[in-house]
Design a protein around this motif. Structure first.
Motif, PDB file in Angstrom:
ATOM      1  N   LYS A 120       0.831  -1.210   0.000  1.00 47.11           N
ATOM      2  CA  LYS A 120       0.000   0.000   0.000  1.00 47.11           C
ATOM      3  C   LYS A 120       0.862   1.257   0.000  1.00 47.11           C
ATOM      4  CE  LYS A 120      -4.251  -1.504   2.370  1.00 47.11           C
ATOM      5  NZ  LYS A 120      -5.088  -1.246   3.572  1.00 47.11           N
ATOM      6  N   MET A 121       1.894   1.257   0.869  1.00 50.08           N
ATOM      7  CA  MET A 121       2.753   2.430   0.963  1.00 50.08           C
ATOM      8  C   MET A 121       3.539   2.647  -0.333  1.00 50.08           C
ATOM      9  SD  MET A 121       4.274   2.534   4.846  1.00 50.08           S
ATOM     10  CE  MET A 121       5.074   4.106   4.500  1.00 50.08           C
ATOM     11  N   ARG A 122       4.042   1.579  -0.920  1.00 53.43           N
ATOM     12  CA  ARG A 122       4.819   1.710  -2.154  1.00 53.43           C
ATOM     13  C   ARG A 122       3.979   2.266  -3.303  1.00 53.43           C
ATOM     14  NH1 ARG A 122       8.980  -3.470  -2.618  1.00 53.43           N
ATOM     15  NH2 ARG A 122      10.395  -2.769  -0.966  1.00 53.43           N
ATOM     16  N   GLU A 123       2.724   1.877  -3.320  1.00 53.46           N
ATOM     17  CA  GLU A 123       1.830   2.376  -4.369  1.00 53.46           C
ATOM     18  C   GLU A 123       1.672   3.888  -4.264  1.00 53.46           C
ATOM     19  OE1 GLU A 123      -2.817   1.875  -5.838  1.00 53.46           O
ATOM     20  OE2 GLU A 123      -1.960   0.452  -4.396  1.00 53.46           O
ATOM     21  N   ILE A 124       1.489   4.390  -3.025  1.00 50.81           N
ATOM     22  CA  ILE A 124       1.356   5.837  -2.811  1.00 50.81           C
ATOM     23  C   ILE A 124       2.694   6.530  -3.051  1.00 50.81           C
ATOM     24  CG2 ILE A 124       0.841   7.636  -1.120  1.00 50.81           C
ATOM     25  CD1 ILE A 124      -1.616   6.107  -2.040  1.00 50.81           C
ATOM     26  N   ALA A 125       3.781   5.953  -2.524  1.00 44.73           N
ATOM     27  CA  ALA A 125       5.107   6.571  -2.626  1.00 44.73           C
ATOM     28  C   ALA A 125       5.547   6.743  -4.072  1.00 44.73           C
ATOM     29  CB  ALA A 125       6.126   5.742  -1.852  1.00 44.73           C
ATOM     30  N   SER A 126       5.114   5.849  -4.944  1.00 49.73           N
ATOM     31  CA  SER A 126       5.512   5.934  -6.348  1.00 49.73           C
ATOM     32  C   SER A 126       5.000   7.205  -7.022  1.00 49.73           C
ATOM     33  CB  SER A 126       5.011   4.696  -7.111  1.00 49.73           C
ATOM     34  OG  SER A 126       3.593   4.689  -7.189  1.00 49.73           O
ATOM     35  N   LYS A 127       4.023   7.848  -6.427  1.00 54.62           N
ATOM     36  CA  LYS A 127       3.428   9.063  -6.994  1.00 54.62           C
ATOM     37  C   LYS A 127       3.924  10.325  -6.299  1.00 54.62           C
ATOM     38  CE  LYS A 127      -0.741   6.316  -7.846  1.00 54.62           C
ATOM     39  NZ  LYS A 127      -2.180   6.145  -7.505  1.00 54.62           N
ATOM     40  N   LEU A 128       4.860  10.164  -5.346  1.00 49.19           N
ATOM     41  CA  LEU A 128       5.346  11.302  -4.564  1.00 49.19           C
ATOM     42  C   LEU A 128       6.796  11.605  -4.898  1.00 49.19           C
ATOM     43  CD1 LEU A 128       4.027  10.241  -1.021  1.00 49.19           C
ATOM     44  CD2 LEU A 128       2.886  11.751  -2.658  1.00 49.19           C
ATOM     45  N   ASN A 129       7.218  12.821  -4.518  1.00 50.34           N
ATOM     46  CA  ASN A 129       8.638  13.151  -4.465  1.00 50.34           C
ATOM     47  C   ASN A 129       8.885  13.873  -3.138  1.00 50.34           C
ATOM     48  OD1 ASN A 129       8.301  16.106  -4.814  1.00 50.34           O
ATOM     49  ND2 ASN A 129       7.662  15.546  -6.893  1.00 50.34           N
ATOM     50  N   GLU A 130      10.121  14.200  -2.855  1.00 49.34           N
ATOM     51  CA  GLU A 130      10.455  14.770  -1.555  1.00 49.34           C
ATOM     52  C   GLU A 130       9.813  16.124  -1.314  1.00 49.34           C
ATOM     53  OE1 GLU A 130      14.651  14.781  -0.984  1.00 49.34           O
ATOM     54  OE2 GLU A 130      14.775  12.597  -0.745  1.00 49.34           O
ATOM     55  N   ASP A 131       9.377  16.795  -2.366  1.00 52.71           N
ATOM     56  CA  ASP A 131       8.733  18.103  -2.231  1.00 52.71           C
ATOM     57  C   ASP A 131       7.209  18.012  -2.180  1.00 52.71           C
ATOM     58  OD1 ASP A 131      11.192  19.484  -2.282  1.00 52.71           O
ATOM     59  OD2 ASP A 131      11.241  19.373  -4.476  1.00 52.71           O
ATOM     60  N   SER A 132       6.686  16.793  -2.179  1.00 51.07           N
ATOM     61  CA  SER A 132       5.233  16.629  -2.111  1.00 51.07           C
ATOM     62  C   SER A 132       4.711  17.014  -0.734  1.00 51.07           C
ATOM     63  CB  SER A 132       4.859  15.174  -2.405  1.00 51.07           C
ATOM     64  OG  SER A 132       5.223  14.800  -3.707  1.00 51.07           O
ATOM     65  N   ASN A 133       3.409  17.217  -0.650  1.00 53.09           N
ATOM     66  CA  ASN A 133       2.773  17.492   0.632  1.00 53.09           C
ATOM     67  C   ASN A 133       2.764  16.241   1.498  1.00 53.09           C
ATOM     68  OD1 ASN A 133       1.502  20.244   1.183  1.00 53.09           O
ATOM     69  ND2 ASN A 133       1.038  19.933  -0.995  1.00 53.09           N
ATOM     70  N   PRO A 134       2.528  16.408   2.814  1.00 56.00           N
ATOM     71  CA  PRO A 134       2.501  15.237   3.706  1.00 56.00           C
ATOM     72  C   PRO A 134       1.425  14.235   3.317  1.00 56.00           C
ATOM     73  CG  PRO A 134       2.635  17.283   4.956  1.00 56.00           C
ATOM     74  CD  PRO A 134       2.365  17.671   3.542  1.00 56.00           C
ATOM     75  N   VAL A 135       1.593  13.032   3.803  1.00 58.21           N
ATOM     76  CA  VAL A 135       0.612  11.957   3.620  1.00 58.21           C
ATOM     77  C   VAL A 135      -0.138  11.784   4.932  1.00 58.21           C
ATOM     78  CG1 VAL A 135       0.261   9.504   3.125  1.00 58.21           C
ATOM     79  CG2 VAL A 135       2.018  10.813   1.885  1.00 58.21           C
ATOM     80  N   LEU A 136      -1.455  11.695   4.848  1.00 60.53           N
ATOM     81  CA  LEU A 136      -2.288  11.460   6.024  1.00 60.53           C
ATOM     82  C   LEU A 136      -2.525   9.958   6.148  1.00 60.53           C
ATOM     83  CD1 LEU A 136      -3.836  13.005   8.252  1.00 60.53           C
ATOM     84  CD2 LEU A 136      -5.850  12.924   6.757  1.00 60.53           C
ATOM     85  N   VAL A 137      -2.061   9.380   7.253  1.00 60.90           N
ATOM     86  CA  VAL A 137      -2.270   7.964   7.529  1.00 60.90           C
ATOM     87  C   VAL A 137      -3.474   7.855   8.466  1.00 60.90           C
ATOM     88  CG1 VAL A 137      -1.229   5.821   8.330  1.00 60.90           C
ATOM     89  CG2 VAL A 137       0.218   7.621   7.334  1.00 60.90           C
ATOM     90  N   VAL A 138      -4.455   7.066   8.087  1.00 57.61           N
ATOM     91  CA  VAL A 138      -5.697   6.949   8.837  1.00 57.61           C
ATOM     92  C   VAL A 138      -5.889   5.517   9.310  1.00 57.61           C
ATOM     93  CG1 VAL A 138      -8.188   7.364   8.851  1.00 57.61           C
ATOM     94  CG2 VAL A 138      -6.688   8.764   7.391  1.00 57.61           C
ATOM     95  N   ALA A 139      -5.993   5.344  10.617  1.00 54.75           N
ATOM     96  CA  ALA A 139      -6.237   4.029  11.204  1.00 54.75           C
ATOM     97  C   ALA A 139      -7.664   4.006  11.751  1.00 54.75           C
ATOM     98  CB  ALA A 139      -5.242   3.732  12.318  1.00 54.75           C
ATOM     99  N   THR A 140      -8.447   3.031  11.322  1.00 57.06           N
ATOM    100  CA  THR A 140      -9.820   2.884  11.808  1.00 57.06           C
ATOM    101  C   THR A 140      -9.804   2.031  13.071  1.00 57.06           C
ATOM    102  OG1 THR A 140     -10.716   3.068   9.581  1.00 57.06           O
ATOM    103  CG2 THR A 140     -12.136   2.077  11.254  1.00 57.06           C
ATOM    104  N   LEU A 141     -10.381   2.575  14.143  1.00 58.65           N
ATOM    105  CA  LEU A 141     -10.352   1.905  15.442  1.00 58.65           C
ATOM    106  C   LEU A 141     -11.374   0.781  15.529  1.00 58.65           C
ATOM    107  CD1 LEU A 141     -10.053   5.101  17.675  1.00 58.65           C
ATOM    108  CD2 LEU A 141      -8.248   3.420  17.217  1.00 58.65           C
TER     109      LEU A 141
END
Length: 422
Positions: free
Chosen positions: A400-421
């Protein structure tokens, strides 16, 4: 077996009950310290806690074994203990960049995610994102006109009326989510203490103030003209031991350690009862901190505040070991986080990684360690800088993370990680 203390015994004994994190950079450390200072700043709003209990008191109060947990070895806690799933949402600002999110607070409703300035940071805009991370609007009205703010001491999301409230102590200003000015209320309340906290709790907006003499705390309902429609005593301090009042710092020592639309948790610097206020009635003792040998008379040697959160099934409490009592500790040892499992009554000190950050081990999808930036309803949220997210995607091997990371670079905005309780 859950460890509880019978309320009758707590009140009988003079109504006295015995009762995160050194970060890797100066910015993060300063942020936590500013939070602690901000807590002290709003403290004079609240006065000082009594040892009594609200009108709806429970027969049993859960004990959080702080001294035992802080003295024990840290433990790695699996994210699957508290959550069922994790998703990753890159923030999309259409070419803009989210500035200094360490200095932003977060709020969430059904359709939107908000970021707004922490107390005393007037220059940050208020940002509104969709649930999938797209920027919907942002605004900053800094100035002295009626529709502008100078130095906000708090921003509140009024979910019931779909508006944002900027609190300037004696003036409270209301805006639409798009930033349109709605109204302002002048708070001329000579019968109460000076500082004001605006709350959204129990489905309505209320104002928290101390009594003028400082011996009680009120929740106020106020009309559009700034007049008090009704007041309700949250905590009555009339039974507060007199020796406490000889210390001038007592009157400015109550902390709002956790707030949500469902519940506010209040804790006094020198007592070990955590009070809960849900929008009606009086604040009630919900938890007792067992500080053991971490007491200096009636004062706690360990400070509480900063990043503290309540979820439906657990608490996270940040602690700081000040130099005054713990001059033998390394800097990295001074800030810790405590996990309290409400159902099991477990009190655990979070394990920390090589960067001295506390974490849940992400055993759900094998992704990066998780630690909440915000908790709301049945969700926990973590913000991760793009460069760090990319590094962690490679290190963990999470699909999951690699799929998102492939679309980012170091100047991209932060990533929001959401955990459902759970």
């Amino acid at each position: 077996m859950k460890k509880v203390v019978k309320m009758k015994k707590v009140v009988k004994m003079k109504k006295v009950v015995k009762m995160k994190k050194v970060v890797k950079s100066v910015i993060k450390f300063s942020c936590s310290m500013l939070l602690l200072c901000g807590v002290a700043f709003v403290a004079s709003v609240l006065g000082a806690c009594s040892f009594g209990v609200g009108s709806g008191e429970s027969d049993e109060i859960k004990v959080i074994e702080m001294a035992k947990a802080l003295a024990s070895n840290p433990q790695e806690i699996a994210l699957s203990e508290v959550a069922t799933s994790v998703e990753y949402i890159p923030l999309d600002m259409g070419g803009e960049f989210l500035p200094g999110y360490h200095f932003l607070e977060m709020a969430v409703d059904e359709n939107s995610i908000y970021f707004f300035p922490k107390p005393n940071f007037p220059n940050s805009p208020i940002f509104r994102f969709s649930a999938d991370g797209k920027l919907l609007s942002h605004f900053k009205h800094v100035g002295r006109a009626e529709n502008e703010w100078v130095i906000p001491v708090g921003v509140v999301l009024d979910k019931a009326n779909d508006q944002l409230i900027v609190n300037e102590e004696t003036v409270v200003k209301f805006y639409t989510p798009q930033g349109e000015f709605v109204k302002s209320i002048n708070l001329d309340l000579p019968d109460y203490g000076f500082f004001t906290i605006v709350m959204y709790v129990g489905g309505k907006v209320q104002f928290m103030k101390s009594a003028k003499e400082g011996y009680s705390t009120y929740a106020l309902d106020v009309d559009d003209n700034g007049n008090v429609v009704s007041d309700n005593v949250l905590i009555d301090y009339s039974t507060f031991p007199q020796e406490y009042w000889t210390d001038p710092s007592v009157r400015s020592s109550v902390e709002v350690i956790s707030k949500s639309s469902e519940n506010y948790l209040l804790l006094h610097k020198f007592t070990d009862s955590i009070y809960s206020y849900r929008g009606t009635g009086s604040a009630e003792v919900a938890y007792v901190l067992d500080m053991g040998n971490l007491k200096d008379g009636y004062k706690r040697k360990v400070s509480m505040g900063g990043y503290c959160y309540e979820a439906p099934n657990f608490l996270i409490l940040q602690t700081v070991h000040p130099m005054k009592y713990f001059d033998n500790l390394q800097t990295s040892e001074r800030m810790n986080y405590i996990f309290f499992d409400k159902a099991a009554g477990r009190t655990i000190k979070f394990a920390k990684n090589d960067e001295n950050d506390p974490y849940f081990k992400n055993d759900i999808d094998g992704g990066m360690p998780f630690f909440p930036y915000h908790i709301s309803g049945n969700k926990m949220y973590q913000l991760v800088d793009a460069y760090k997210f990319i590094e962690q995607a490679d290190a963990t091997g999470s699909v999951k993370m690699r799929e998102i990371a492939s679309k980012l670079n170091e100047d991209s905005n932060p990533v929001l990680v959401v955990a459902t309780l759970k």
